[in-house]
Design a protein around this motif. Structure first.
Motif, mmCIF file in Angstrom:
data_model
loop_
_atom_site.group_PDB
_atom_site.id
_atom_site.type_symbol
_atom_site.label_atom_id
_atom_site.label_comp_id
_atom_site.label_asym_id
_atom_site.label_seq_id
_atom_site.Cartn_x
_atom_site.Cartn_y
_atom_site.Cartn_z
ATOM 1 N N TRP A 78 -5.613 -2.242 9.320
ATOM 2 C CA TRP A 78 -5.974 -0.881 8.936
ATOM 3 C C TRP A 78 -7.336 -0.842 8.254
ATOM 4 C CZ3 TRP A 78 -3.806 3.622 10.317
ATOM 5 C CH2 TRP A 78 -4.145 4.786 9.606
ATOM 6 N N ALA A 236 -0.184 3.247 1.693
ATOM 7 C CA ALA A 236 -0.047 4.300 2.700
ATOM 8 C C ALA A 236 0.606 5.539 2.102
ATOM 9 C CB ALA A 236 0.798 3.788 3.868
ATOM 10 N N THR A 280 5.161 1.260 6.204
ATOM 11 C CA THR A 280 3.726 0.982 6.074
ATOM 12 C C THR A 280 3.208 0.312 7.335
ATOM 13 O OG1 THR A 280 3.861 0.786 3.664
ATOM 14 C CG2 THR A 280 1.967 -0.244 4.737
ATOM 15 N N TYR A 284 0.311 1.961 9.758
ATOM 16 C CA TYR A 284 -0.970 1.297 9.998
ATOM 17 C C TYR A 284 -1.063 0.797 11.438
ATOM 18 C CZ TYR A 284 -2.225 1.452 5.009
ATOM 19 O OH TYR A 284 -2.592 1.864 3.744
#
Length: 393
Positions: A78, A236, A280, A284
């Motif tokens: 990410w 996130a 998460t 991502y």
């Protein structure tokens, strides 16, 4: 792909703090039709990719100990693909959100009584974490430049130093004003920290929410000289509204700092939440990125409606936004007291933003408005606030 940003989550569930805690915030029953625009929590429906990930985790049914090595790899992906920085996956620690990250970092890398610098007004939880961990806060008041934007005043800060300071908590992008710091500003802060032997804690939790024409600049990438004293933290949670899963991460490039942090981390037996890690990792991804890009367009449109509407009220002004979903509104020019401004907002307009005086120096007579809600809600709030201040127009 089309996403639904018009249908907000049902407040009647009572599961959203932003809706459920209004009575506590006001100290009395909130009007039934009050619009909450305070806690940095989103009203948008969960991203489809996260809904699918949650279902998949539940269907697999494995809730025991698990291998979470994929988590660091997704964080690296990410950061690299969205922000241009490729951290080492071995430098990533899973943590229980940014609040936990700040507390553990202060305990691991500073001592009780140490001075911790913040640039105010700023996210109120920094002050809470500093106080609760037995450290002392030094506020460096942000100044407003000719463009109406916040700037750090490092020269004034230098004059404030007592010698007891050991760290700076840097909010990038800045909450409450959505300021995207420029490379020269980040480099100047890094040089300041190096000169005074200060740990630089870079909270980048709002990094994904930058508007067109602006780019988040990771501190590690744009101030490489900071790496020996740098701690980066993000999650996130703000972008995807999954703060309730209590999952974030800390990235520490320096070997010595990382070893000291790792010692306390191990002693506290910190391990990620299963759903937090899974969601998460799902966020991502390219699918998560597409949802974020669409959401940011909605938030940017919301801020135009809110800020234009506020700027139309004599004596009220909105700071230009560059990122986040939090708009910083100045009521100083109305000539009213804080109490009168709040009465008009809370009682007449029935709109509940975050009062700025709780965000430190420079916050009085300001309010922070959360725009992570439907365009219809924002339009309704603007109309109500304009009506509440109609006698000024």
């Amino acid at each position: 792909m089309q996403f639904d940003f018009d249908t907000i989550k049902d407040p009647a569930t009572g599961r959203s703090s932003k809706w459920a805690l209004m009575d506590a915030m006001l100290g009395r029953p909130a009007p039934a039709d009050m619009i909450p625009m305070w806690i940095a929590q989103s009203d948008f429906q969960l991203a489809p990719v996260l809904q699918e990930a949650m279902k998949a985790t539940a269907e697999i049914g494995e809730m025991g100990y698990f291998n979470y090595s994929a988590f660091a790899q997704r964080v690296v992906w990410w950061y690299e693909n969205r922000h241009g920085w490729r951290p080492n996956p071995d430098h990533v620690f899973e943590i229980h959100g940014i609040g936990n990250a700040v507390g553990v970092t202060l305990q691991a890398l500073t001592e009780p009584g140490d001075g911790i610098i913040v640039f105010s007004p700023v996210y109120h939880e920094f002050a809470n974490k500093i106080r609760k961990n037995g450290r002392t806060m030094l506020e460096s008041r942000l100044v407003i430049d000719d463009a109406g934007l916040f700037r750090m005043d490092l020269e004034a800060l230098e004059a404030q130093l007592t010698g007891a300071e050991r760290a700076v908590i840097f909010c990038s992008p800045h909450n409450p004003a959505g300021r995207v710091w420029e490379a020269a500003e980040i480099q100047a802060l890094s040089a300041f920290c190096a000169r005074h032997d200060l740990l630089l804690i870079s909270d980048e939790i709002h990094m994904d929410l930058t508007f067109e024409g602006h780019t988040h600049l990771p501190t590690a990438l744009h101030a490489p000289d900071s790496l020996p004293n740098l701690v980066v933290m993000s999650a996130a949670s703000k972008t995807f509204d999954i703060a309730g899963l209590r999952t974030g991460y800390v990235i520490i490039p320096d070997d010595d700092l990382r070893a000291r942090f790792a010692a306390l981390y191990a002693a506290l037996d910190i391990q990620p939440n299963r759903f937090g890690a899974d969601l998460t990792c799902a966020a991502y991804t390219p699918e998560g990125a597409a949802w974020v890009d669409a959401m940011v367009q909605v938030i940017e449109a919301n801020q135009r409606v809110l800020n234009d509407g506020m700027n139309a009220i004599p004596g009220v002004s909105a700071m230009p936004m560059q990122s986040t979903f939090l708009s910083w509104i100045d009521f100083t020019g109305t000539g009213m007291s804080d109490a009168e401004v709040r009465s008009r907002l809370y009682d007449t307009a029935r709109v509940l933003p975050t009062p700025g005086d709780g965000l430190g120096l420079g916050g009085a007579l300001h309010h922070r408005f959360n725009l992570s809600t439907s365009p219809a809600q924002v339009a309704k709030a603007v109309a109500r606030v304009q009506a509440a201040f109609a006698d000024l127009q």
